[in-house]
Write a protein that holds these residues in place. Structure first.
Motif, PDB file in Angstrom:
ATOM      1  N   SER B 132      57.246  44.206  49.812  1.00 31.57           N
ATOM      2  CA  SER B 132      56.636  45.143  50.972  1.00 31.57           C
ATOM      3  C   SER B 132      55.562  44.251  51.563  1.00 31.57           C
ATOM      4  O   SER B 132      54.878  43.708  51.117  1.00 31.57           O
ATOM      5  N   ILE B 153      53.791  48.971  40.332  1.00 30.03           N
ATOM      6  CA  ILE B 153      54.989  49.487  40.408  1.00 30.03           C
ATOM      7  C   ILE B 153      54.863  51.224  40.797  1.00 30.03           C
ATOM      8  O   ILE B 153      55.478  52.072  40.883  1.00 30.03           O
ATOM      9  N   LEU B 154      53.398  51.600  40.972  1.00 28.80           N
ATOM     10  CA  LEU B 154      53.235  52.789  41.512  1.00 28.80           C
ATOM     11  C   LEU B 154      53.281  53.874  40.454  1.00 28.80           C
ATOM     12  O   LEU B 154      53.825  54.843  40.770  1.00 28.80           O
ATOM     13  N   CYS B 155      53.152  53.718  39.220  1.00 27.77           N
ATOM     14  CA  CYS B 155      53.296  54.660  38.314  1.00 27.77           C
ATOM     15  C   CYS B 155      52.337  55.550  38.082  1.00 27.77           C
ATOM     16  O   CYS B 155      52.059  56.542  37.280  1.00 27.77           O
ATOM     17  N   TYR B 156      51.048  55.350  38.941  1.00 31.76           N
ATOM     18  CA  TYR B 156      49.962  56.296  38.924  1.00 31.76           C
ATOM     19  C   TYR B 156      49.162  56.349  37.695  1.00 31.76           C
ATOM     20  O   TYR B 156      48.115  57.193  37.582  1.00 31.76           O
ATOM     21  N   ILE B 173      46.032  57.019  46.450  1.00 32.44           N
ATOM     22  CA  ILE B 173      47.305  56.615  47.038  1.00 32.44           C
ATOM     23  C   ILE B 173      47.003  56.597  48.690  1.00 32.44           C
ATOM     24  O   ILE B 173      46.722  57.541  49.184  1.00 32.44           O
ATOM     25  N   SER B 174      47.454  55.707  49.274  1.00 39.43           N
ATOM     26  CA  SER B 174      47.653  55.405  50.969  1.00 39.43           C
ATOM     27  C   SER B 174      48.894  55.423  51.018  1.00 39.43           C
ATOM     28  O   SER B 174      49.725  54.870  50.546  1.00 39.43           O
ATOM     29  N   ASN B 175      49.200  55.906  52.461  1.00 37.48           N
ATOM     30  CA  ASN B 175      50.744  55.836  53.120  1.00 37.48           C
ATOM     31  C   ASN B 175      51.580  56.627  52.134  1.00 37.48           C
ATOM     32  O   ASN B 175      51.319  57.308  51.244  1.00 37.48           O
ATOM     33  N   ARG B 176      52.882  56.496  52.604  1.00 31.42           N
ATOM     34  CA  ARG B 176      53.845  57.255  51.976  1.00 31.42           C
ATOM     35  C   ARG B 176      55.238  56.381  51.507  1.00 31.42           C
ATOM     36  O   ARG B 176      55.276  55.236  52.084  1.00 31.42           O
ATOM     37  N   GLY B 177      55.835  56.950  50.902  1.00 28.49           N
ATOM     38  CA  GLY B 177      57.161  56.122  50.486  1.00 28.49           C
ATOM     39  C   GLY B 177      57.098  54.930  50.011  1.00 28.49           C
ATOM     40  O   GLY B 177      56.166  54.505  49.281  1.00 28.49           O
ATOM     41  N   SER B 178      57.953  53.818  50.616  1.00 31.28           N
ATOM     42  CA  SER B 178      58.048  52.548  50.002  1.00 31.28           C
ATOM     43  C   SER B 178      56.585  51.737  50.570  1.00 31.28           C
ATOM     44  O   SER B 178      56.296  50.571  50.344  1.00 31.28           O
ATOM     45  N   LYS B 179      55.769  52.398  51.344  1.00 36.20           N
ATOM     46  CA  LYS B 179      54.687  51.852  51.836  1.00 36.20           C
ATOM     47  C   LYS B 179      53.563  52.437  50.889  1.00 36.20           C
ATOM     48  O   LYS B 179      52.347  52.000  51.545  1.00 36.20           O
ATOM     49  N   ALA B 180      53.862  53.158  50.240  1.00 36.22           N
ATOM     50  CA  ALA B 180      52.650  53.885  49.453  1.00 36.22           C
ATOM     51  C   ALA B 180      51.942  52.713  48.842  1.00 36.22           C
ATOM     52  O   ALA B 180      52.454  51.808  48.175  1.00 36.22           O
TER      53      ALA B 180
END
Lengths: 401, 580
Positions: B132, B153-156, B173-180
């Motif tokens: 991204s 990998i945004l596993c949080y 987290i900022s933004n949404r979806g693949s931009k998160a």
């Protein structure tokens, strides 16, 4: 079967700013009747009416209330989902605008039934202009003494589509980022701040005062065997008379789209907004029930001049933008889906892309965390079934894999 | 707990009511692949790798095993062709979305994404590899760690530990979806954010997205030695794991199995010992000759000390100990002092008050609804982990924090009220209204707390934050008295790592006739010592300590000390033998 006004009974009839005009048109009859019954009797009445949720999933409303009512805890919440974000859906807006009192009455009945002392109306950010109208209705109802048992709070969303999903909506009210929660636990057992919560769509709630006032037998007499009552539908797209129509359940899509809205040369209809299913013209006699197609009630009509792939790509763009990003299949799936559709429209897609599109759609539908990712591939799956040739014709066999 | 029976992969297995499907699988040695799941932190079901098929009416339902409660009679498949296919798809998504080129990653070999890719035989990705555009900025602004969002990998996991476990609420987290993307505070560089460097995020990251600066590339998990021990930098007594390789200290991690910290550590326990400790090690015995410390043999050094102690009037002998020492060593020190008749003995932190509560349970913090912190600043210095355990509870709607302190403390931004010491009555009133209040205090606030204790009787719990590390061990050894430097002409100091010594004490020690220091580091003792006896550091020590709760905890040796360095007890025993 014709149009029938159950939910929209007062719309355009009463003055939405004046409680007296609402009362003189039979307002609060349902609430008064409910308050004379015990909460469990109210729940039983709703259960027997066979009312099902109008937000898209069609879950039996009485059963949901029953779960919340029987869940342990003193603190319980009612949430009215007025985050109408589905593409092409604008029926709740009409209701909120023209008959806010019925909604307040319904929330009051629901709160009484499950024992909630606090209730929230989660209002879509774009409906900010309705805030004053709605607050005015709450204040007037309170002044009349109808809200002594519950405090109704309007909570404004911030513009995320996913917050129409009930668990994301709950997170949002809690002041967190609007990401969906895994279910179970379902909100009736663990919802807002971990307490039993019912989340009902505006239209679902609008049926409650009617059922309470007219009785379950009356409600059961409308509609089909498993889909009782009416459905409010918002029709847009290639039609002569776009707008909000209330149909008896089981009416055919043809009646709505062609007879009422005046559509011509229909190619396909998408029922349920961007996440809805596609009905090709040859199936236009499909009845509108929970078992066939319904969704939240957004009906988008496409005529013969429309390009299927372009339309599906528009849907994919929407989901790519609105995916919250929490679960992996939806976050990446929506992006990849859009990429493949873009390649198809540009003429750079290979045959493998089609196979992958099918595979990816299945993975998203089956493994996504919430309804957004599960329903995002709907239009792809359906159009690939009905309009396969349009996909095939866009494949460029010269593209190297 | 009621027992439940499930059928998993056509085999009947047992679980307990309240288990998730994953719990049951793990208990029964059924291997279900996971990625975002981490034992000990709340599950959120985001990766969808642990999906299973649950039979019901109609088509089998696909659900994440980590979040779905197991119920009696469930029929489950964990490893069908369909599940494998979908897991593979999700893995391909992940591998294509970021910079997952293993050859250039420090996590290679320890990476959970890599493990899964091998496991599912992914040698080809059906989609273009396109990191991204937004996530290219590697954040190296933090002193101890580097965060590379391209490998995320945004596993949080890091977000969950930062918010739900350490209660710091920095990562989000900022933004949404693949931009998160994972961000600190409102998007600040981590080094400029409110990050308190507890480092829990480093420990849970499944890929190379958050790396410990010091230990990157220093050895994979299979190549290093791991020793479970107890942190020796404050009295919480956090369980830790000391990671070493070839007798070289690499990294410190929190022990997930240990009470009371359950994996958490603070900057003092995780990073400071290896990053910030830059004093020269005392690694040879030394004797002061011609006003210079000069190398000596152990025999010479011990003889010099023994001689002095033997021929000094016992009233003129002083003993000063650090609570970095184990209880066993402290008891030995107390015994030899007694044997010699030396009375002027105390801890470096000063006399220790002996509170009426002989112990408590830090896990009770989870059940409290009101926290009153008197005198203590839990946001920096000692006991930060207690601060984490309180902060993470404040996320709940009906829990409140009250700070009673004349100074500003770092916890104020989390607090409901900040009271002056003179407003103690208000705090008492709040405690009376609460169902389950806990008062956290230190020795400075001992008088105020006595008053609270009197008024609240049994209606509140009192948690004492000892001034030192093994203070309860010192109490058990009877070393709670005060050392008076003015009355001592011959002083024996068992300093261990202690280095934060007041100028006043140092200048008084300088005036004494003879000072022998048993220490791990030269500073600040090289100014005052006549004899230096080099001793072990935390990672070389063996024994037990008693933490603030009154629990006896095991300290284990992870590495051998340098050749001429001796353990504390060995030095004391050798000295006792020479004195006779």
């Amino acid at each position: 079967m014709p149009e029938k006004r159950v939910v929209l009974k007062n719309c355009g009839v009463i003055d939405p700013k004046d409680i007296e005009s609402f009362i003189s048109n039979g307002g609060f009859a349902g609430l008064k009747k409910a308050m004379d019954m015990t909460p469990s009797e109210v729940i039983q009445e709703i259960k027997d009416s066979n009312l099902r949720g109008r937000g898209g999933a069609g879950f039996p409303t009485g059963l949901k209330w029953d779960f919340a009512s029987k869940a342990k805890g003193d603190e319980k919440y009612v949430i009215c989902n007025a985050d109408e974000g589905e593409v092409g859906t604008f029926k709740d807006r009409v209701i909120l605008e023209e008959d806010p009192f019925s909604l307040i009455e319904a929330v009051a009945i629901a709160s009484y039934a499950i024992g909630a002392k606090e209730a929230f109306i989660y209002l879509r950010a774009e409906y900010h202009y309705l805030l004053e109208n709605l607050q005015n209705a709450i204040d007037q109802t309170k002044d009349k003494g109808f809200l002594d048992h519950v405090n109704i709070i309007i909570y404004e969303g911030a513009g995320a589509y996913v917050c129409g999903e009930e668990t994301a909506l709950i997170e949002s009210i809690e002041g967190k980022r609007g990401d969906s929660r895994p279910r179970p636990p379902f909100p009736p057992s663990e919802g807002l701040w971990g307490k039993p919560t019912i989340v009902n769509n505006v239209e679902t709630l609008m049926n409650i005062p009617r059922i309470m006032a007219e009785g379950k037998e009356w409600f059961n007499s409308i509609g089909t065997e498993s889909s009782k009552g009416t459905k409010v539908l918002s029709v847009s797209g290639d039609v002569n008379k776009p707008g909000v129509y209330e149909m008896v359940m089981g009416s055919s899509l043809k009646e709505l789209v062609e007879d009422l809205a005046g559509a011509e040369n229909v190619k396909m209809v998408q029922v349920g907004g961007a996440s809805g299913r596609i009905v090709p013209f040859e199936n236009i006699d499909t009845p509108l029930t929970f078992e066939t197609v319904l969704g939240a009630g957004g009906v988008l009509v496409f005529n013969n001049t429309r390009d299927v792939i372009e339309m599906v790509k528009k849907n994919a763009e929407f989901f790519e933008e609105e995916s919250c990003g929490k679960c992996f299949p939806c976050r990446e799936g929506t992006k990849r889906m859009l990429e493949i559709l873009e390649r198809l429209t540009e003429g750079t897609a290979s045959r493998i892309d089609l196979e992958f599109l099918e595979d990816l759609s299945e993975t998203m539908a089956l493994t996504s965390l919430c309804g957004l990712g599960q329903a995002a591939p709907n239009s792809v799956v359906d159009t690939m079934e009905f309009y396969r040739e349009e996909y095939e014709s866009r494949v460029n066999d010269k593209v190297k894999v | 707990m009621a027992e439940i029976t499930l059928t998993i992969n056509d085999k009947e297995v047992k679980g307990e009511d309240g288990d998730t499907i994953l719990n049951v699988c793990q208990k029964n040695d059924i291997d279900v692949p996971t990625l975002c799941h981490f034992d000990g932190i709340p599950d959120m079901g985001s990766c969808r790798i642990c999906i299973v098929e649950i039979e019901g009416s109609g088509r089998p339902r696909i659900s994440t095993s980590c979040t779905t409660p197991a119920t009696d009679g469930m029929i489950i498949q964990t490893d069908t062709e369909k599940l494998r296919g979908m897991r593979r798809n999700v893995l391909e998504f992940l591998l294509s979305e970021g910079n997952h080129h293993c050859m250039y990653c420090a996590a290679s070999g320890d990476c959970e994404l890599q493990d899964l890719a091998y496991r599912f035989g992914i040698d080809y990705i059906k989609m273009p590899v396109t990191p991204s555009e937004e996530s290219t900025h590697v954040d190296s602004s933090q002193r101890y760690l580097v965060a590379d969002p391209n490998r995320c990998i945004l596993c949080y996991r890091c977000v969950r530990v930062c918010n739900d476990m350490a209660g710091n609420q920095v990562l989000g987290i900022s933004n949404r979806g693949s931009k998160a993307q994972i961000i600190s505070d409102m998007g600040e560089n981590r080094g400029e954010s409110g990050c308190v460097s507890c480092g829990t995020c480093v420990q849970v990251c499944p890929t190379g997205a958050i790396l410990d600066r010091r230990s990157a590339y220093m050895g994979r998990k299979t190549e290093v030695d791991t020793t479970k021990s107890t942190c020796l930098f404050c009295s919480v007594g956090c369980g830790n794991e000391i990671i070493s390789r070839d007798n070289y200290l690499i990294r410190i991690e929190g022990d997930w199995d240990a009470e009371p910290n359950k994996g958490l550590l603070c900057v003092l326990g995780r990073f400071s010992p290896l990053y910030d400790e830059c004093r020269a090690r005392a690694n040879k015995p030394m004797i002061r000759k011609d006003d210079q410390l000069q190398k000596a043999t152990w025999n010479e050094a011990l003889n010099a000390v023994a001689e002095k102690l033997k021929f000094t009037d016992k009233d003129k002998i002083g003993g000063l100990v650090s609570t970095h020492a184990t209880t066993e060593t402290l008891k030995l020190f107390a015994k030899y002092s007694d044997d010699m008749g030396a009375k002027n003995v105390g801890c470096i932190e000063g006399p220790i008050s002996d509170p009426p509560e002989k112990g408590f349970d830090l896990s009770d913090l989870n059940d409290a609804d009101l926290y009153v912190v008197v005198g203590e600043d839990l946001s920096e210095g000692l006991h930060q982990v207690v601060g984490f355990l309180i902060k993470r509870n404040l996320i709940e709607r009906d829990k409140r924090l009250v700070i009673v302190n004349d100074e500003e403390t770092g916890l104020i931004e989390f607090a409901d009220k900040h009271l002056k010491i003179s407003e103690l009555d208000k705090a008492i009133e709040l405690c009376k209204d609460a169902e389950n209040p806990i008062v956290v205090y230190n020795d400075e606030a001992i008088n105020q707390v006595d008053k609270m204790r009197e008024e609240l009787a049994d209606n509140a719990k009192f948690f004492w934050m000892p001034p030192g590390i093994n203070s309860r061990g010192a109490l058990a050894a009877g070393l709670d008295g005060e050392f008076d430097p003015d009355k001592a002409s011959c002083v024996y100091v068992m300093a261990c790592e202690a280095g934060d010594i007041s100028e006043e004490l140092l200048s008084k020690l300088k005036k004494a006739d003879f000072v022998a220091v048993q220490t791990s580091y030269m500073e600040p003792w090289d100014e005052v010592a006549d004899v230096i006896l080099p001793t072990t550091i935390w990672a070389e020590r063996e024994g037990t300590v008693i933490n603030m709760e009154g629990q006896e905890l095991k300290v284990n040796k992870a590495v051998d000390p340098p050749k001429e360095v001796k353990a504390e007890a060995d030095i004391l025993n050798a000295l006792a033998e020479k004195i006779g």
